[in-house]
Design a protein around this motif. Structure first.
Motif: not given
Length: 411
Positions: A23-35
Motif C-alpha cells: 500500500q502507498t497510504s500512511v498508515p498502510t493498514t487501519m489496525g495501526q490507526r485503531q492502536l
C-alpha cells in the motif's frame, strides 16, 4: 512490574496492526490507526497532554515536567506496526511460566515447535516467564514490547511523585516496517526535544547507534515483443535482460554473503512479462562513501546492460530510505548515548553495542537534527514465528527507560 508489563503487552498485541508494504497510504493498514486511538485513550488516563493523532496516525503527546529545574526535553519513539512476513496478522500469545529448558510446542494442531537445537538462545532464559506466539504469526514484541515499556514507565512516573523529570514527549508512529514511512510523516513541531530514544528489537543489553545507510533502486526494462513464429532477430526478452542485469553484480556482495558492517546490494525482486520487466534492489552500507559507491555501481551496470540490449529501453530510479545514526553523532549531542551506558552500569546490565544491519525510526529522526539512539526491548527472533519475549528482559528494558529519565533529570 512484570505483571503490569505483561498486561499492557497482551492488551496491545490483541490489536492486529500488521503493516502492508504494497500500500502507498500512511498508515498502510487501519489496525495501526485503531492502536493509536487505544494508546491515546490510555495516555490520556495517565495524564499526558497535547495528545494528537495526525492524519497519518502519528500519535504524539507530552508528560509535563514536575520540577522547575532546566532539564532538556527527551523523546521516546515506538512504532505501531508489526511486520508483514506472510503470516497471520492476528497474534495469539502463549505464556510459558518458569521455562524448563525443553522444546516449546507453539501449536499442537499444526505441529509447530520451537526447538532448543535450532534456537539455543532459549536456554539463557531457563526458569523465566516467556511469551511466545502460537506459531501462526509473529509475536509482535517488535514493537509492542516497547509500547508496553513506555506505558508502564509513564504510569510509574505519574503515580510516584518522588520521581523528578523534565518534559517527556512520546511519539508512536506507523509503518516502520515499510521503510520508516511513519517517522517521515512526523510533525517535529510537536516533538520539540533535545534528543530521543527508540526502543526497538534486540536482546537484553543491546545498544544501537550505528545503522545502515539505506536506499532502493527500481530498474524498468521495456523489451520488444513478437510472436515466436517471427521472433528471430526481432524479440527482445525483458525478463532475460533483467536476469543478465542481476548477473552483473558481485555475488559476494549480497546479504547472504556479508555480515557485521559489510554492506550489500540485494536483488530483491524481478517481475516481468513478454513486454516489460522490473528489477528491485536494496542498497545498504554503514559507510556513507561506500554506500554512494554502491549506488554508482548500479548506474554503471545499467549502462552495461543498455549496451547489451540496444533495442530495449531502460530507466533507473534510486531513492534514499534512511541514514546511519552514527553520522549524526557529534561531541555536543553524544551525551544521550552516554546516558545509556551509565544507566546500564547502574542497573547491572552488560552493554552489547552492535552495528545494526538494518535501521530504526531513529535512523530517519537523527537526520532531522534529533539524535535518536536505540536500546533493547529484550525480545528475540523478530520477523518470524519463532519470536519470543522473556519478561525479566522486558522489565529491564522498562527500568532502562525510567533510569534514563532519572539521569537526564539529574543533569
Amino acid at each position: 512490574m512484570q505483571t503490569r508489563l505483561l498486561e499492557r503487552f497482551l492488551r496491545y498485541v490483541a490489536v492486529p496492526s500488521q503493516s502492508d508494504p504494497q500500500q502507498t497510504s500512511v498508515p498502510t493498514t487501519m489496525g495501526q490507526r485503531q492502536l493509536a486511538e487505544l494508546l491515546q485513550e490510555d495516555l490520556s488516563k495517565l495524564g499526558l497532554i497535547d495528545l494528537e493523532i495526525s492524519e497519518f496516525s502519528v500519535l504524539t503527546g507530552r508528560l509535563p515536567a514536575n520540577i522547575a529545574k532546566d532539564i532538556p526535553a527527551v523523546g521516546f519513539v515506538a512504532h505501531l506496526d508489526t511486520v508483514n512476513v506472510n503470516l497471520s496478522p492476528v497474534v495469539k500469545p502463549k505464556l510459558v511460566r518458569d521455562y524448563d529448558g525443553n522444546d516449546i510446542c507453539l501449536n499442537g494442531e499444526q505441529g509447530i515447535y520451537l526447538r532448543v537445537s535450532e534456537h539455543p538462545e532459549l536456554l539463557k532464559y531457563k526458569g523465566q516467564d516467556i511469551v511466545f506466539s502460537d506459531g501462526t504469526s509473529v509475536l509482535g514484541a517488535d514493537n509492542k514490547a516497547a509500547i508496553a515499556n513506555l506505558l508502564v514507565a509513564l504510569e510509574i512516573l505519574t503515580t510516584d511523585k518522588e520521581r523528578e523529570h523534565g518534559d517527556i514527549y512520546v511519539a508512536f508512529v506507523p509503518d516502520e516496517e515499510c521503510g520508516l514511512r511513519g517517522a517521515k510523516k512526523m510533525d517535529f513541531s510537536k516533538f520539540p526535544v533535545a534528543f530521543a530514544y527508540t526502543i526497538d528489537c534486540c536482546e537484553l543489553g543491546e545498544i544501537v547507534y550505528e545503522t545502515f545507510n539505506a536506499g532502493n533502486a527500481v530498474i524498468k526494462i521495456k523489451g520488444v515483443s513478437a510472436h515466436p513464429m517471427s521472433a528471430k532477430g526481432v524479440m527482445v526478452n525483458p525478463i532475460l535482460a533483467a536476469m543478465d542485469f542481476a548477473d552483473l553484480f558481485d555475488r559476494s556482495q549480497t546479504p547472504e554473503c556479508t555480515e557485521g558492517q559489510e554492506g550489500y546490494i540485494w536483488v530483491k525482486g524481478i517481475q516481468g512479462n513478454q513486454s516489460e520487466a522490473t528489477v528491485n534492489l536494496d542498497i545498504r552500507d554503514h559507510d556513507k562513501e561506500k554506500y554512494e559507491e554502491r549506488k554508482q555501481t548500479i548506474l554503471t551496470n545499467v549502462e552495461k546492460i543498455k549496451a547489451l540490449y540496444p533495442r530495449a529501453s531502460f530507466s533507473c530510479e534510486i531513492n534514499d530510505t534512511y541514514g546511519n545514526i552514527a553520522d549524526a553523532v557529534t561531541g555536543d549531542n553524544r551525551k544521550c548515548i552516554d546516558y545509556i551506558y551509565t544507566a546500564m552500569a547502574e542497573l547491572g546490565i552488560e552493554p552489547k553495542t552492535i552495528a545494526m544491519r538494518g535501521g530504526t525510526d531513529g535512523s530517519y529522526i537523527s537526520t532531522q537534527g534529533i539524535l535518536t539512539p536505540n536500546y533493547f526491548t529484550g525480545g528475540h527472533n523478530f520477523h518470524s514465528n519463532c519470536e519470543f519475549l522473556p519478561l525479566p528482559a522486558l522489565e529491564k528494558s522498562c527500568q532502562m527507560t525510567l533510569k534514563l529519565i532519572e539521569l537526564i533529570a539529574k543533569g
